[in-house]
Enzyme design. Structure first.
Site, PDB file in Angstrom:
ATOM      1  N   GLY A  12       0.827  -1.205   0.000  1.00  0.00           N
ATOM      2  CA  GLY A  12       0.000   0.000   0.000  1.00  0.00           C
ATOM      3  C   GLY A  12       0.857   1.249   0.000  1.00  0.00           C
ATOM      4  CB  SER A  14       0.381   3.832  -4.620  1.00  0.00           C
ATOM      5  OG  SER A  14      -0.914   3.539  -4.136  1.00  0.00           O
ATOM      6  CG  ASP A  63      -6.321  -8.048  -3.961  1.00  0.00           C
ATOM      7  OD1 ASP A  63      -6.055  -7.720  -2.792  1.00  0.00           O
ATOM      8  OD2 ASP A  63      -7.458  -8.424  -4.329  1.00  0.00           O
ATOM      9  CB  VAL A  64      -2.115  -7.354   0.114  1.00  0.00           C
ATOM     10  CG1 VAL A  64      -1.044  -6.358  -0.274  1.00  0.00           C
ATOM     11  CG2 VAL A  64      -3.345  -6.663   0.689  1.00  0.00           C
ATOM     12  CG  ASN A  90       0.612   1.272   4.773  1.00  0.00           C
ATOM     13  OD1 ASN A  90       0.231   1.950   5.718  1.00  0.00           O
ATOM     14  ND2 ASN A  90       0.286   1.579   3.515  1.00  0.00           N
ATOM     15  CB  SER A 143      -5.460   1.266  13.696  1.00  0.00           C
ATOM     16  OG  SER A 143      -6.338   2.330  13.996  1.00  0.00           O
ATOM     17  CB  SER A 145      -9.105   1.133  15.014  1.00  0.00           C
ATOM     18  OG  SER A 145      -9.444   2.452  14.678  1.00  0.00           O
ATOM     19  CE1 TYR A 156      -9.062  -0.146   8.858  1.00  0.00           C
ATOM     20  CE2 TYR A 156      -9.635   0.877  10.946  1.00  0.00           C
ATOM     21  CZ  TYR A 156      -8.766   0.735   9.887  1.00  0.00           C
ATOM     22  OH  TYR A 156      -7.606   1.460   9.838  1.00  0.00           O
ATOM     23  CE  LYS A 160      -5.610  -2.094  10.089  1.00  0.00           C
ATOM     24  NZ  LYS A 160      -4.421  -1.633   9.336  1.00  0.00           N
ATOM     25  CG  ASN A 194      -9.408   9.491   7.186  1.00  0.00           C
ATOM     26  OD1 ASN A 194      -9.056  10.298   6.335  1.00  0.00           O
ATOM     27  ND2 ASN A 194      -8.624   9.123   8.183  1.00  0.00           N
TER      28      ASN A 194
HETATM   29  N1  LIG Z   1      -5.647   7.062   7.835  1.00  0.00           N
HETATM   30  C1  LIG Z   1      -5.856   6.710   9.110  1.00  0.00           C
HETATM   31  O1  LIG Z   1      -6.474   7.435   9.909  1.00  0.00           O
HETATM   32  C2  LIG Z   1      -5.320   5.429   9.602  1.00  0.00           C
HETATM   33  C3  LIG Z   1      -4.892   4.412   8.769  1.00  0.00           C
HETATM   34  N2  LIG Z   1      -4.413   3.253   9.313  1.00  0.00           N
HETATM   35  C4  LIG Z   1      -3.954   2.174   8.453  1.00  0.00           C
HETATM   36  O2  LIG Z   1      -2.939   2.647   7.606  1.00  0.00           O
HETATM   37  C5  LIG Z   1      -2.917   1.879   6.421  1.00  0.00           C
HETATM   38  C6  LIG Z   1      -2.845   2.795   5.221  1.00  0.00           C
HETATM   39  O3  LIG Z   1      -4.029   3.574   5.187  1.00  0.00           O
HETATM   40  P1  LIG Z   1      -4.111   5.027   4.516  1.00  0.00           P
HETATM   41  O4  LIG Z   1      -2.800   5.465   4.071  1.00  0.00           O
HETATM   42  O5  LIG Z   1      -4.874   5.855   5.458  1.00  0.00           O
HETATM   43  O6  LIG Z   1      -5.053   4.687   3.281  1.00  0.00           O
HETATM   44  P2  LIG Z   1      -5.050   5.129   1.748  1.00  0.00           P
HETATM   45  O7  LIG Z   1      -6.386   4.759   1.244  1.00  0.00           O
HETATM   46  O8  LIG Z   1      -4.573   6.516   1.606  1.00  0.00           O
HETATM   47  O9  LIG Z   1      -3.941   4.165   1.104  1.00  0.00           O
HETATM   48  C7  LIG Z   1      -4.146   2.796   1.052  1.00  0.00           C
HETATM   49  C8  LIG Z   1      -3.040   2.126   0.273  1.00  0.00           C
HETATM   50  O10 LIG Z   1      -3.286   0.719   0.335  1.00  0.00           O
HETATM   51  C9  LIG Z   1      -3.352   0.209  -0.983  1.00  0.00           C
HETATM   52  N3  LIG Z   1      -4.289  -0.901  -1.038  1.00  0.00           N
HETATM   53  C10 LIG Z   1      -5.614  -0.911  -0.734  1.00  0.00           C
HETATM   54  N4  LIG Z   1      -6.123  -2.126  -0.938  1.00  0.00           N
HETATM   55  C11 LIG Z   1      -5.105  -2.900  -1.378  1.00  0.00           C
HETATM   56  C12 LIG Z   1      -5.011  -4.242  -1.791  1.00  0.00           C
HETATM   57  N5  LIG Z   1      -6.068  -5.055  -1.777  1.00  0.00           N
HETATM   58  N6  LIG Z   1      -3.812  -4.697  -2.193  1.00  0.00           N
HETATM   59  C13 LIG Z   1      -2.720  -3.893  -2.239  1.00  0.00           C
HETATM   60  N7  LIG Z   1      -2.761  -2.611  -1.863  1.00  0.00           N
HETATM   61  C14 LIG Z   1      -3.938  -2.126  -1.450  1.00  0.00           C
HETATM   62  C15 LIG Z   1      -3.763   1.364  -1.867  1.00  0.00           C
HETATM   63  O11 LIG Z   1      -3.347   1.124  -3.210  1.00  0.00           O
HETATM   64  C16 LIG Z   1      -3.013   2.516  -1.181  1.00  0.00           C
HETATM   65  O12 LIG Z   1      -1.672   2.536  -1.628  1.00  0.00           O
HETATM   66  C17 LIG Z   1      -4.160   0.986   6.466  1.00  0.00           C
HETATM   67  O13 LIG Z   1      -3.770  -0.313   6.875  1.00  0.00           O
HETATM   68  C18 LIG Z   1      -5.018   1.628   7.540  1.00  0.00           C
HETATM   69  O14 LIG Z   1      -5.820   0.686   8.188  1.00  0.00           O
HETATM   70  C19 LIG Z   1      -4.308   3.061  10.643  1.00  0.00           C
HETATM   71  C20 LIG Z   1      -4.718   4.031  11.499  1.00  0.00           C
HETATM   72  C21 LIG Z   1      -5.249   5.272  11.052  1.00  0.00           C
HETATM   73  C1  LIG Z   2     -10.209   5.217   8.599  1.00  0.00           C
HETATM   74  C2  LIG Z   2     -10.342   5.860   9.929  1.00  0.00           C
HETATM   75  O1  LIG Z   2     -10.528   7.229   9.831  1.00  0.00           O
HETATM   76  C3  LIG Z   2      -9.121   5.675  10.737  1.00  0.00           C
HETATM   77  O2  LIG Z   2      -8.690   4.343  10.653  1.00  0.00           O
HETATM   78  C4  LIG Z   2      -8.132   4.044  11.787  1.00  0.00           C
HETATM   79  O3  LIG Z   2      -7.567   2.995  11.971  1.00  0.00           O
HETATM   80  C5  LIG Z   2      -8.270   5.148  12.783  1.00  0.00           C
HETATM   81  O4  LIG Z   2      -8.651   4.709  13.994  1.00  0.00           O
HETATM   82  C6  LIG Z   2      -9.282   6.022  12.181  1.00  0.00           C
HETATM   83  O5  LIG Z   2     -10.572   5.632  12.625  1.00  0.00           O
END
Ligand SMILES: NC(=O)C1=CN([C@@H]2O[C@H](COP(=O)(O)OP(=O)(O)OC[C@H]3O[C@@H](n4cnc5c(N)ncnc54)[C@H](O)[C@@H]3O)[C@@H](O)[C@H]2O)C=CC1
Ligand SMILES: C[C@H](O)[C@@H]1OC(=O)[C@H](O)[C@@H]1O
Length: 253
Positions: A12, A14, A63-64, A90, A143, A145, A156, A160, A194
């Site tokens: 993830g 990108s 796709d992971v 990630n 997270s 979470s 979700y 986590k 989000n």
């Molecule tokens: N944004 C937030 O508030 C928080 C995010 N996280 C975690 O951080 C990680 C990254 O999230 P964000 O950067 O916020 O999301 P994002 O939506 O900005 O990025 C997600 C990334 O994961 C990739 N992805 C999605 N599904 C995939 C799949 N099936 N196979 C391969 N790649 C895939 C996408 O291509 C992208 O690069 C996630 O695991 C999320 O649960 C954890 C806590 C808070």
């Molecule tokens: C996607 C949510 O905004 C985000 O994901 C998490 O893991 C955090 O706790 C936030 O709820």
């Protein structure tokens, strides 16, 4: 530099947190391989940003949730850079939805991407590290979470918690190989995941109000914690969880 000439793989990578981690790893001296699902032009931007730090970067789509993606990603990274020193799990999704009518397919897909994906990828990266015989570091993006719930995140939050639990068990399984496994627990970080949820001004204001440091997180807030856990600065840290949430978790009243 904390990661001079190391090779770091990030799923993830990108967009959002993964992209920011990729750039931070490069700033710390590492070459980087990113995986993403239809990363497209976003992945190209990450490659350019890593190269601007004077490091190499490849992007591998997949796709992971599919076990074969993990083997292909590790193989491509080894072909490009010769080894795997650090793996960052990630990739994740969070399609917000109410509990009582949660579609079975949404539950299944969230579990498969977030938890099964982390499992397959961690396993493939760990096998490569064991083969190399020099140890390594694995960091999973769990997270806040994992510790607290969310009304529209019943599918979700267990993933986590599961990802952190995976790191704890892998810390035990892989300790004898010198491979450390830890989790980073971000709070709410402003990314695409989000964007829609936080488009509601009331929700955003509420979330901001919960944070002692007074702001929601940016993807760049996570890079330092991952770099620390991936580096020799954390040589005796394994099975640990590092909250990076601006203080949200401890803020009861
Ligand atoms: N944004 C937030 O508030 C928080 C995010 N996280 C975690 O951080 C990680 C990254 O999230 P964000 O950067 O916020 O999301 P994002 O939506 O900005 O990025 C997600 C990334 O994961 C990739 N992805 C999605 N599904 C995939 C799949 N099936 N196979 C391969 N790649 C895939 C996408 O291509 C992208 O690069 C996630 O695991 C999320 O649960 C954890 C806590 C808070
Ligand atoms: C996607 C949510 O905004 C985000 O994901 C998490 O893991 C955090 O706790 C936030 O709820």
């Amino acid at each position: 530099m904390l990661l001079k000439d190391k090779v770091v793989l990030i799923t993830g990578g990108s967009r959002g947190i993964g992209a920011a981690v990729a750039v931070e790893m490069a700033r710390q001296g590492a070459d980087v391989a990113i995986n993403s699902h239809s990363g497209g032009s976003a992945a190209a931007e990450v490659i350019a940003a890593v190269e601007a730090q004077g490091r190499r970067c490849i992007s591998v789509e997949g796709d992971v949730a599919l076990p074969e993606t993990a083997a292909a990603f590790v193989e491509a990274a080894v072909e490009a850079f010769g080894k795997v020193d650090v793996f960052v799990s990630n990739a994740g999704i969070c399609p917000f939805h109410a509990f009582l009518d949660m579609p079975a397919e949404t539950l299944k897909r969230t579990m498969e991407v977030n938890l099964h994906g982390a499992y397959f990828m961690t396993q493939a990266a760990a096998n490569q590290m064991v083969k190399q015989g020099n140890g390594g570091a694995i960091v999973a993006i769990s997270s806040i979470s994992a510790l607290v719930g969310g009304e529209f995140q019943t599918h979700y939050t267990p993933t986590k918690a599961g990802v952190h639990s995976l790191m704890q068990s892998c810390a035990i399984a892989l300790g004898k190989h010198g491979i450390r496994c830890n989790s980073v627990l971000p709070g709410t970080i402003l990314t695409d995941i989000n964007k829609d949820d936080l488009a509601d001004p009331k929700k955003r204001e509420y979330m901001e109000g919960r944070i002692p440091l007074g702001r929601l997180g940016q993807p760049e807030d996570i890079g330092g914690a991952v770099a620390f856990l991936a580096s020799d600065m954390a040589a005796y840290v394994t099975g640990a969880a590092l909250l990076v949430d601006g203080g949200a978790f401890v803020n009861l009243q």
